[in-house]
Design an enzyme around this catalytic site. Structure first.
Site, PDB file in Angstrom:
ATOM      1  N   ALA A 250       0.806  -1.229   0.000  1.00  0.00           N
ATOM      2  CA  ALA A 250       0.000   0.000   0.000  1.00  0.00           C
ATOM      3  C   ALA A 250       0.836   1.275   0.000  1.00  0.00           C
ATOM      4  CB  ALA A 250      -0.990   0.025   1.167  1.00  0.00           C
ATOM      5  N   ALA A 251       2.136   1.182  -0.217  1.00  0.00           N
ATOM      6  CA  ALA A 251       2.944   2.411  -0.297  1.00  0.00           C
ATOM      7  C   ALA A 251       2.471   3.273  -1.481  1.00  0.00           C
ATOM      8  CB  ALA A 251       4.420   2.065  -0.445  1.00  0.00           C
ATOM      9  N   GLY A 252       2.207   2.611  -2.615  1.00  0.00           N
ATOM     10  CA  GLY A 252       1.733   3.349  -3.787  1.00  0.00           C
ATOM     11  C   GLY A 252       0.359   3.958  -3.542  1.00  0.00           C
ATOM     12  N   ASP A 253      -0.501   3.226  -2.844  1.00  0.00           N
ATOM     13  CA  ASP A 253      -1.842   3.758  -2.530  1.00  0.00           C
ATOM     14  C   ASP A 253      -1.728   4.973  -1.608  1.00  0.00           C
ATOM     15  OD1 ASP A 253      -2.903   1.564  -3.927  1.00  0.00           O
ATOM     16  OD2 ASP A 253      -2.980   0.329  -2.110  1.00  0.00           O
TER      17      ASP A 253
END
Ligand code: RIB
Length: 306
Positions: A250-253
């Protein structure tokens, strides 16, 4: 964690998936036919759509979420998590059957692999009565590709009709129909998705190619930061912060949700990239998806350190 209510908070709409993440932490992921010992198991709220919604809400957005959960126990927990994060959920439907589930393996390097079983997310093939009203007036509409494509396109059409800029994270990677591409204002692929879409490994060449399709692009590059391009402007490079990575899920989210809030608050692209990178840097130092996103005070504190 309920964000403080702020009447000046920009409205951000998210039309997307919500999953229960079932996470196994291991030293190295098993190969086919192999059994390995894990070190820990966790059940945490996730789903690319819900993650972006929670990230945007904690970063200071006034967020409305549209999607679906099942009528199972996971559905109740997932809805509750969105409500606790201060997110408006009148556009979150409950459908008969199982909620979306993601089986995630996180290695000790922090890298992950994910299997998504869509469950209720697979029922979101369009908008329902009242959904257009929820989108109207938003500063941005965030989309990803964990819902049926016809649902994603319907939301993008509604966003365009309402004059709401659409931000698409093209993940999990799929072929993008021309109609959807034509409705996207900002595309945010990671480097692998960008390479798959363009055939270009070099991020600047991929950026150029993607700017032939949509007016604005950010390619996220993991620990190498991100590169932002707009038609007619020089690309801008955003740096990632050097941190001890625990879990990149979820880093990109988190990056995308925080970037949307920063832009909606009127920050320039360099500043918005810094804000989003700070949010992502905090998230990768914590395990899990919906459990890892920082709140606004944490992001501001990190930015104040320079
Ligand atoms: O982007 C991370 C997310 O992908 C996880 O939370 C998982 O649910 C999958 O959708």
């Amino acid at each position: 964690m309920t964000p403080p209510s702020n009447p000046a908070a920009p409205r951000i709409a998210v039309f997307g998936s919500v999953n229960m993440d079932l996470v196994a932490y291991v030293s190295t992921a098993p190969g086919s036919g192999e059994t390995v010992w894990g070190t820990r198991f966790a059940q945490v709220p996730g789903g690319k759509g819900a993650n972006q919604a929670v990230a945007a809400a904690r970063a200071g957005g006034d967020v409305v979420f549209l999607g679906a959960v099942g009528d199972d126990a996971f559905g109740t927990l997932l809805r509750g998590n969105l409500v606790e994060s201060g997110i408006e959920v009148s556009g979150l439907r409950t459908v008969p059957g199982a909620s979306g589930v993601a089986h995630i393996v996180v290695e000790s390097s922090g890298d992950n692999s994910i299997i998504v079983i869509p469950g209720a997310n697979g029922e979101v093939t369009g908008l329902r009565d009242g959904d257009e009203r929820l989108l109207a007036g938003s500063a941005a509409l965030l989309l990803q590709l964990e819902l049926p494509m016809e649902g994603v396109i319907a939301a993008a059409r509604a966003g365009r009709a309402a004059g709401v800029p659409t931000i698409l994270t093209p993940a999990p990677a799929r072929e993008l129909p021309d109609e959807l591409v034509g409705l996207v204002d900002l595309l945010v692929p990671n480097q692998h998705e960008a390479a798959a879409m363009t055939g270009e490994q070099d991020p600047y060449r991929a950026l150029d190619a993607l700017l032939g399709l949509v007016p604005e692009v950010i390619i996220t590059l993991g620990e190498d930061g991100a590169v932002h391009g707009s038609r007619g402007e020089r690309p801008v490079r955003g740096q990632a912060r050097r941190v001890a990575v625990v879990d990149t899920t979820a880093a990109g989210d988190t990056f995308c949700g925080a970037f949307a809030v920063a832009r909606a608050e009127g920050r320039g692209r360099e500043e918005a990239l810094r804000f989003a990178a700070a949010a992502a840097a905090i998230s990768v130092q914590r395990p899990g998806a919906g459990t890892s996103m920082p709140d606004r005070a944490e992001i501001d504190r990190l930015l104040a350190k320079g």
